[in-house]
Design a protein around this motif. Sequence first.
Motif, PDB file in Angstrom:
ATOM      1  N   GLN A   8       0.772  -1.332   0.122  1.00  0.00           N
ATOM      2  CA  GLN A   8       0.066   0.077  -0.039  1.00  0.00           C
ATOM      3  C   GLN A   8       0.838   1.215  -0.036  1.00  0.00           C
ATOM      4  OE1 GLN A   8      -2.363   0.845   3.247  1.00  0.00           O
ATOM      5  NE2 GLN A   8      -4.054   1.781   2.043  1.00  0.00           N
ATOM      6  N   ASN A   9       0.794   1.997  -0.935  1.00  0.00           N
ATOM      7  CA  ASN A   9       1.587   3.322  -0.997  1.00  0.00           C
ATOM      8  C   ASN A   9       0.673   4.301  -0.340  1.00  0.00           C
ATOM      9  OD1 ASN A   9       2.307   1.971  -3.821  1.00  0.00           O
ATOM     10  ND2 ASN A   9       3.939   3.233  -3.058  1.00  0.00           N
ATOM     11  N   SER A  10       1.182   5.389   0.216  1.00  0.00           N
ATOM     12  CA  SER A  10       0.456   6.270   1.004  1.00  0.00           C
ATOM     13  C   SER A  10      -0.864   6.837   0.533  1.00  0.00           C
ATOM     14  CB  SER A  10       1.463   7.256   1.280  1.00  0.00           C
ATOM     15  OG  SER A  10       0.704   8.209   2.497  1.00  0.00           O
ATOM     16  N   GLY A  11      -2.036   6.640   1.134  1.00  0.00           N
ATOM     17  CA  GLY A  11      -3.255   7.419   0.588  1.00  0.00           C
ATOM     18  C   GLY A  11      -3.849   6.567  -0.507  1.00  0.00           C
ATOM     19  N   ARG A  12      -3.528   5.391  -0.926  1.00  0.00           N
ATOM     20  CA  ARG A  12      -3.835   4.639  -2.016  1.00  0.00           C
ATOM     21  C   ARG A  12      -4.563   3.318  -1.441  1.00  0.00           C
ATOM     22  NH1 ARG A  12      -1.602   6.346  -6.977  1.00  0.00           N
ATOM     23  NH2 ARG A  12      -3.303   4.987  -7.634  1.00  0.00           N
ATOM     24  N   GLY A  13      -4.973   2.648  -2.202  1.00  0.00           N
ATOM     25  CA  GLY A  13      -5.488   1.362  -2.261  1.00  0.00           C
ATOM     26  C   GLY A  13      -4.417   0.276  -2.011  1.00  0.00           C
ATOM     27  N   LEU A  14      -4.687  -0.999  -1.539  1.00  0.00           N
ATOM     28  CA  LEU A  14      -3.798  -2.110  -1.742  1.00  0.00           C
ATOM     29  C   LEU A  14      -3.568  -2.721  -3.268  1.00  0.00           C
ATOM     30  CD1 LEU A  14      -4.682  -1.787   1.301  1.00  0.00           C
ATOM     31  CD2 LEU A  14      -4.110  -4.069   1.632  1.00  0.00           C
ATOM     32  N   VAL A  15      -2.365  -3.204  -2.993  1.00  0.00           N
ATOM     33  CA  VAL A  15      -1.972  -3.903  -4.448  1.00  0.00           C
ATOM     34  C   VAL A  15      -1.644  -5.442  -3.923  1.00  0.00           C
ATOM     35  CG1 VAL A  15      -0.409  -3.928  -6.501  1.00  0.00           C
ATOM     36  CG2 VAL A  15      -1.556  -1.716  -5.869  1.00  0.00           C
ATOM     37  N   HIS A  16      -2.116  -6.003  -4.554  1.00  0.00           N
ATOM     38  CA  HIS A  16      -1.823  -7.617  -4.331  1.00  0.00           C
ATOM     39  C   HIS A  16      -0.311  -7.925  -4.899  1.00  0.00           C
ATOM     40  CE1 HIS A  16      -1.598 -11.977  -5.284  1.00  0.00           C
ATOM     41  NE2 HIS A  16      -2.276 -12.219  -4.117  1.00  0.00           N
TER      42      HIS A  16
END
Lengths: 114, 119
Positions: free
Chosen positions: A37-45
Amino acid sequence: SQQGEEDPQALSIQEGENATMNCSYKTSINNLQWYRQNSGRGLVHLILIRSNEREKHSGRLRVTLDTSKKSSSLLITASRAADTASYFCATDRGGYSSASKIIFGSGTRLSIRP
Amino acid sequence: DGGITQSPKYLFRKEGQNVTLSCEQNLNHDAMYWYRQDPGQGLRLIYYSQIVNDFQKGDIAEGYSVSREKKESFPLTVTSAQKNPTAFYLCASSIGPWNRGRLGNQPQHFGDGTRLSIL
C-alpha cells in the motif's frame, strides 16, 4: 481479531539493500497473501502462496511459508525508492466454511533511503 | 481497463447524517468487500458479499449498512449510529473462492479509497 502480524512494524534501509519482513499467524490456512500500500492509496496484491508451497518468487520478491511455525517472510531484493510503502500479509482461516474472508495484519512500513 | 472505482475521494459527514460511499467494479467479480483503515493500522472488514443479493457482516459491521443489487455495485452507508466514522474506507473485489475448483481466498483488487471526516 488479528490472524497475521507483521514484524518489524517499521523498517528503514539504504537503496540497493535487501528488505525482509515477517508475518506470523495463529490458525491453519489455505493460503497467505502479501499486499503493498502506497500512502493514501488502495492495496495492491503482490503474491499468493498456498499452504502446500514453501517458496515463491515474483521478480525481486521472494516469499517463504513455514506452516509448522505458522510464519511467512517477504524478501525484496535490491530495493528501490519506489518500494517505499506499507506491506501487509493476509490470511484466511482455513477450511471451507470460512472462505471469502481474509484477515490483514497491521503492516510493516518500509522506507528506502536514497 | 478493468478495475474498481470508489467515489467520492473525500467525504465530510455532519452529525446525525447518513452518508453513502460508492464502489463499482467492471472485473466481473462475484465477491466484494468493504474495509475500514485507521491511521497506522491494518484493514478491518466491515461487510462482504459473495454473490448478488447476499451479504455478510464482517468484524465491525455496527453502524454500517450495505446492499448488493447488482454484481458491479456494492455501496456502503455510514449511518448516524457509527459514532467514530473518521477513517479511510477501502472497497475490494475478487473471484469467489470456489470458482474453477480453487480453494481459499483469491487475490483482492482494491479501489483507491474514500477518506471520510466529520464536520
